[in-house]
Write a protein that holds these residues in place. Sequence first.
Motif, mmCIF file in Angstrom:
data_model
loop_
_atom_site.group_PDB
_atom_site.id
_atom_site.type_symbol
_atom_site.label_atom_id
_atom_site.label_comp_id
_atom_site.label_asym_id
_atom_site.label_seq_id
_atom_site.Cartn_x
_atom_site.Cartn_y
_atom_site.Cartn_z
ATOM 1 N N LEU A 108 0.826 -1.213 0.000
ATOM 2 C CA LEU A 108 0.000 0.000 0.000
ATOM 3 C C LEU A 108 0.861 1.264 0.000
ATOM 4 O O LEU A 108 0.559 2.239 -0.688
ATOM 5 C CB LEU A 108 -0.922 0.005 1.218
ATOM 6 C CG LEU A 108 -2.077 -0.996 1.217
ATOM 7 C CD1 LEU A 108 -2.797 -0.960 2.561
ATOM 8 C CD2 LEU A 108 -3.058 -0.691 0.089
ATOM 9 N N ALA A 109 1.930 1.223 0.790
ATOM 10 C CA ALA A 109 2.778 2.411 0.911
ATOM 11 C C ALA A 109 3.474 2.753 -0.398
ATOM 12 O O ALA A 109 3.804 3.927 -0.635
ATOM 13 C CB ALA A 109 3.815 2.192 2.012
ATOM 14 N N HIS A 110 3.712 1.769 -1.249
ATOM 15 C CA HIS A 110 4.474 1.997 -2.471
ATOM 16 C C HIS A 110 3.626 1.883 -3.735
ATOM 17 O O HIS A 110 4.154 1.963 -4.846
ATOM 18 C CB HIS A 110 5.638 1.004 -2.555
ATOM 19 C CG HIS A 110 6.693 1.234 -1.521
ATOM 20 N ND1 HIS A 110 6.628 0.684 -0.264
ATOM 21 C CD2 HIS A 110 7.822 1.970 -1.544
ATOM 22 C CE1 HIS A 110 7.686 1.066 0.436
ATOM 23 N NE2 HIS A 110 8.424 1.841 -0.312
ATOM 24 N N ARG A 111 2.318 1.700 -3.575
ATOM 25 C CA ARG A 111 1.443 1.539 -4.740
ATOM 26 C C ARG A 111 1.187 2.892 -5.402
ATOM 27 O O ARG A 111 0.758 3.842 -4.762
ATOM 28 C CB ARG A 111 0.119 0.908 -4.312
ATOM 29 C CG ARG A 111 -0.766 0.450 -5.466
ATOM 30 C CD ARG A 111 -2.078 -0.107 -4.926
ATOM 31 N NE ARG A 111 -2.850 -0.786 -5.950
ATOM 32 C CZ ARG A 111 -3.700 -0.180 -6.778
ATOM 33 N NH1 ARG A 111 -3.862 1.131 -6.702
ATOM 34 N NH2 ARG A 111 -4.383 -0.878 -7.675
ATOM 35 N N ARG A 112 1.460 2.974 -6.698
ATOM 36 C CA ARG A 112 1.178 4.178 -7.466
ATOM 37 C C ARG A 112 -0.308 4.228 -7.845
ATOM 38 O O ARG A 112 -1.002 3.197 -7.794
ATOM 39 C CB ARG A 112 2.019 4.201 -8.745
ATOM 40 C CG ARG A 112 3.529 4.275 -8.547
ATOM 41 C CD ARG A 112 4.187 4.409 -9.908
ATOM 42 N NE ARG A 112 5.640 4.544 -9.837
ATOM 43 C CZ ARG A 112 6.502 3.615 -10.213
ATOM 44 N NH1 ARG A 112 6.060 2.439 -10.645
ATOM 45 N NH2 ARG A 112 7.802 3.820 -10.141
ATOM 46 N N PRO A 113 -0.785 5.387 -8.266
ATOM 47 C CA PRO A 113 -2.196 5.472 -8.686
ATOM 48 C C PRO A 113 -2.564 4.545 -9.826
ATOM 49 O O PRO A 113 -3.720 4.125 -9.933
ATOM 50 C CB PRO A 113 -2.336 6.947 -9.109
ATOM 51 C CG PRO A 113 -1.308 7.662 -8.313
ATOM 52 C CD PRO A 113 -0.151 6.717 -8.201
ATOM 53 N N ASP A 114 -1.584 4.187 -10.677
ATOM 54 C CA ASP A 114 -1.907 3.294 -11.794
ATOM 55 C C ASP A 114 -1.853 1.819 -11.395
ATOM 56 O O ASP A 114 -2.045 0.935 -12.235
ATOM 57 C CB ASP A 114 -0.969 3.555 -12.977
ATOM 58 C CG ASP A 114 0.479 3.178 -12.679
ATOM 59 O OD1 ASP A 114 0.795 2.855 -11.518
ATOM 60 O OD2 ASP A 114 1.307 3.221 -13.617
ATOM 61 N N GLY A 115 -1.582 1.552 -10.114
ATOM 62 C CA GLY A 115 -1.566 0.171 -9.628
ATOM 63 C C GLY A 115 -0.203 -0.479 -9.618
ATOM 64 O O GLY A 115 -0.039 -1.563 -9.054
ATOM 65 N N SER A 116 0.793 0.152 -10.223
ATOM 66 C CA SER A 116 2.152 -0.394 -10.174
ATOM 67 C C SER A 116 2.797 -0.037 -8.834
ATOM 68 O O SER A 116 2.207 0.677 -8.020
ATOM 69 C CB SER A 116 2.986 0.150 -11.336
ATOM 70 O OG SER A 116 3.111 1.560 -11.244
ATOM 71 N N ILE A 117 4.003 -0.541 -8.612
ATOM 72 C CA ILE A 117 4.656 -0.382 -7.312
ATOM 73 C C ILE A 117 5.990 0.318 -7.511
ATOM 74 O O ILE A 117 6.760 -0.038 -8.407
ATOM 75 C CB ILE A 117 4.891 -1.745 -6.637
ATOM 76 C CG1 ILE A 117 3.602 -2.565 -6.630
ATOM 77 C CG2 ILE A 117 5.367 -1.562 -5.204
ATOM 78 C CD1 ILE A 117 3.831 -4.031 -6.417
ATOM 79 N N SER A 118 6.270 1.278 -6.666
ATOM 80 C CA SER A 118 7.527 2.020 -6.742
ATOM 81 C C SER A 118 8.408 1.673 -5.556
ATOM 82 O O SER A 118 8.131 2.074 -4.432
ATOM 83 C CB SER A 118 7.254 3.531 -6.748
ATOM 84 O OG SER A 118 8.453 4.260 -6.657
ATOM 85 N N GLY A 119 9.469 0.898 -5.795
ATOM 86 C CA GLY A 119 10.448 0.620 -4.754
ATOM 87 C C GLY A 119 9.937 -0.184 -3.585
ATOM 88 O O GLY A 119 10.523 -0.151 -2.508
ATOM 89 N N GLY A 120 8.861 -0.898 -3.747
ATOM 90 C CA GLY A 120 8.317 -1.690 -2.656
ATOM 91 C C GLY A 120 7.924 -3.067 -3.132
ATOM 92 O O GLY A 120 8.061 -3.399 -4.317
ATOM 93 N N PRO A 121 7.419 -3.892 -2.231
ATOM 94 C CA PRO A 121 7.127 -5.275 -2.602
ATOM 95 C C PRO A 121 5.729 -5.461 -3.164
ATOM 96 O O PRO A 121 4.813 -4.686 -2.903
ATOM 97 C CB PRO A 121 7.251 -5.999 -1.259
ATOM 98 C CG PRO A 121 6.741 -4.989 -0.277
ATOM 99 C CD PRO A 121 7.195 -3.647 -0.801
ATOM 100 N N GLY A 122 5.578 -6.521 -3.926
ATOM 101 C CA GLY A 122 4.259 -6.988 -4.304
ATOM 102 C C GLY A 122 3.752 -7.971 -3.268
ATOM 103 O O GLY A 122 4.197 -7.966 -2.113
ATOM 104 N N LEU A 123 2.852 -8.832 -3.682
ATOM 105 C CA LEU A 123 2.214 -9.752 -2.743
ATOM 106 C C LEU A 123 2.466 -11.214 -3.097
ATOM 107 O O LEU A 123 1.822 -12.096 -2.541
ATOM 108 C CB LEU A 123 0.700 -9.469 -2.695
ATOM 109 C CG LEU A 123 0.308 -8.054 -2.261
ATOM 110 C CD1 LEU A 123 -1.210 -7.884 -2.309
ATOM 111 C CD2 LEU A 123 0.828 -7.738 -0.863
ATOM 112 N N THR A 124 3.394 -11.460 -4.003
ATOM 113 C CA THR A 124 3.804 -12.835 -4.314
ATOM 114 C C THR A 124 5.139 -13.086 -3.612
ATOM 115 O O THR A 124 6.149 -12.475 -3.950
ATOM 116 C CB THR A 124 3.948 -13.020 -5.829
ATOM 117 O OG1 THR A 124 4.653 -11.900 -6.385
ATOM 118 C CG2 THR A 124 2.578 -13.118 -6.485
ATOM 119 N N VAL A 125 5.127 -13.951 -2.638
ATOM 120 C CA VAL A 125 6.267 -14.121 -1.727
ATOM 121 C C VAL A 125 6.995 -15.413 -2.076
ATOM 122 O O VAL A 125 6.420 -16.497 -2.021
ATOM 123 C CB VAL A 125 5.783 -14.155 -0.259
ATOM 124 C CG1 VAL A 125 6.976 -14.240 0.684
ATOM 125 C CG2 VAL A 125 4.942 -12.920 0.049
#
Length: 864
Positions: A108-125
Amino acid sequence: MKRLILASAIAAMMSAACAQTTAEQRAAQLVSQMTLEEKAAQIQHRAPAIPRLGIPAYNWWNEGLHGVARTGEATVFPQAIGMAASWDTQLVHDIADTTATEFRAKYLAHRRPDGSISGGPGLTVWSPNVNIFRDPRWGRGQETYGEDPFLTTRMGVAFIRGLQGDDPEHPKTVATVKHFAVHSGPEPDRHHEDVHPSQHDVVDTYLPAFYAAVTEAKSQAVMCAYNAVDGVPACANTRYLKDTLRGQWKFDGHVVSDCAAIADIHVAKSHAYVKSPEEAAAVALKAGTDLFCSSGAKDTSDPATTVRAVRQGLVSEAELDVAVRRLMEARVRLGLLDAPGVGPYAGITAKDFDTPAHKALSTQAARESMVLLKNSGLLPFKSAPRRIVVVGPNANSVDSLVGNYNGTPSQPITVYAGIKARFANSEVNYVEGTGWVAPPLEDVPDAAFCQDAACTQPGLKAEEFKGAKLAGTAAVVRTDSNARVAWGTPTREERETSIRWTGYIKPGDSGAFRFRYSGENGYRIYVDDKMVADVWDIAWPTSDTDIQLKAGQVYKIRIEAMQKGSRGDHRLQWSRPGSSDDVAIKAAQDADVVVFVGGLTARFEGEAMSVKAPGFAGGDRVTMDLPAPQQKLLERLHATGKPVVLVMMNGSAMSLNWAEANLPAIVEAWYPGGEGGQAVAELLAGDFSPAGRLPVTFYKSVDQLPPFGDYAMKGRTYRYFSGEPLYPFGYGLSYTSFAYGQPVVSKASVRAGDAVEVSAEVRNSGSRDGDEVVQLYVSRKADGAPLRALRGFQRIHLKAGEARKVTFKVEAKDMSIVDAKGTRVVPAGAVDLWIGGGQPGGAKPAAGVPARITVSGQQVLNAF
């Protein structure tokens, strides 16, 4: 900005429109609208956006072995091997659940408005690692749950359930169990090794944890390994991926390759299984690999390679569709294609990481992981010692807390810091005494540097380059006060950076100096144009070369370093002339007790490393002995006559023969996480009674082991090792004692295929409260049977004098053996049981009681 608003609007509309659509249907709809080129790009771990379909860019690569890794501050729990030492599945589940919460928060902290992620993790571990730690020399064994298939299975199931949650249609994160299927070193051979395990060992040892991960824990992803099995690379192995995983086990999630494993399929110096990148992509897709982690050859990681493979008829577009559909299903289930703030995890906020509650869980996990290996009455301290001296390379080291595949603790508590805080009324002093394999290092002070030979201008010239090769014209030129940088957590574009510092250095002492740059990746150091350190591939903790310098003389210096990851705080260090051993000995002579904190760090044992030190090779270990400088100082400290507590921090078994024979107390702390130093201090003080148990055998020497590269289990682990270990699997001492009552078996005789129950009363016969790890072992005298096998365990807490009945159900599988053909059968004959706090017999027998049942007839079971 308009594009971001449009993308958000599309995501919101699709989320609403698809609310009643299953993940499978929605994924199929998306794939049906993709071009061939778009599909080929989506099977790369860095999947680009498809704005017209409302699909944001996504990086599938996220590590969460013992907390959120490589994304800055996060709660760092004990390394996986330490979790296993707790023998507490509920604790492991809670750790994974908390880790999943932190993944959601950071997403959530790194999610951009377009749904991509900037410098943070996704949810596939990409965790957990359920490979069997068959040989203690393997550097990555710290990432596993130990040497036993049953313990590994139960820990793996608990961790996966914690990561994913209880709703498979809306997982909290997606767990990725790895590395399928037969993989455990040596590290230098992994890209070309071809292993040939027997069918007995495959069924009996290597696959049970994967089977449970898929069929019981419902792991939604699997990672295939680097090595080949029986001549076929793991990520192209139809027998394992298609026939076993998807056919027999009915796995319907996605398979991701280990990074560069697709390239290994065709590269000549690797498997060379096929001749071209296109063939490699094709055979991987046909076998069932859906996602390519592409850190290998560029031609393999280029989506155009997959497009050509389809157009050349090597793989059909329909087969590619299957892979993309599986990947889209995972993203749909995770909510990655929907607007934020909806779904079952909407209550998690961007601030829900590294919280006090999460740190408290890490502290509890560290306490439960500690194993008391020896205690001649010194521990716990009867009263706070007046003077404590804390010595050793791990005493004040953050590296020794966190292990590998780790996050960054915001307020790490080293052992020295923990002891100083816990014994606030004692005089607590710290002397490093020795480095891990060489003299100790310290940061070079700013005052030692200057820009000119006359030393009229302080600092160094810094030139920073794009890319990791110091190539071209410097993007930034500046003056730095030191060869130091906090690269922090760089963006994708910044991940490959290199820097060169030049200037002069003026030492304050005369004698032999040794230099190191503490970066995560490569570095080179030159003094007066002489190379004194060349570790350009992967950094290790010190250099090989001493250089003689004179106090007050000015020398030219050049430091070159690269950045290829996210680890921050890199700095130039040196070891100055003089023996720190002598300083430590003097401090010990004035102390009431000495705490020596030694062992290793993940800079020595780990994944595919370039380590230049005696006893290490490529991230693996050649010997299990304590490195020579540590052993020498430990013996000198003992010779002072002062009581010495040895605290070990490491990720694998150590041959502590001298310490066992001479020291009054030994504690195995593993890599205990961000709060680990507090737990060590509390153990010494007696704030809790230790109850950790070894998840691996501690051998006396590597001479007791078969060759490292031999994957046969004969002579390995407690199940097939007939020698006398230093400390057996399942072993651990306590500050209290436990007594076992006579066992009760529900049926003394059973037909093959039936189950029985066995129970015993366990009583805390000591004077203080404590945990006991009650273990059930089963022994069969039959061809193919291990000497004994763990088939149940329960960690229970008992107050002093309290008793509790502990019951185990012994299933048919628990009484079975695996024959040479890989057939699992329950044979007729006696079944010997043992319920106790460890294994029976040997030089260090545990309290416990035996029982026996008799089986009539014979029954063939499913292999797993």
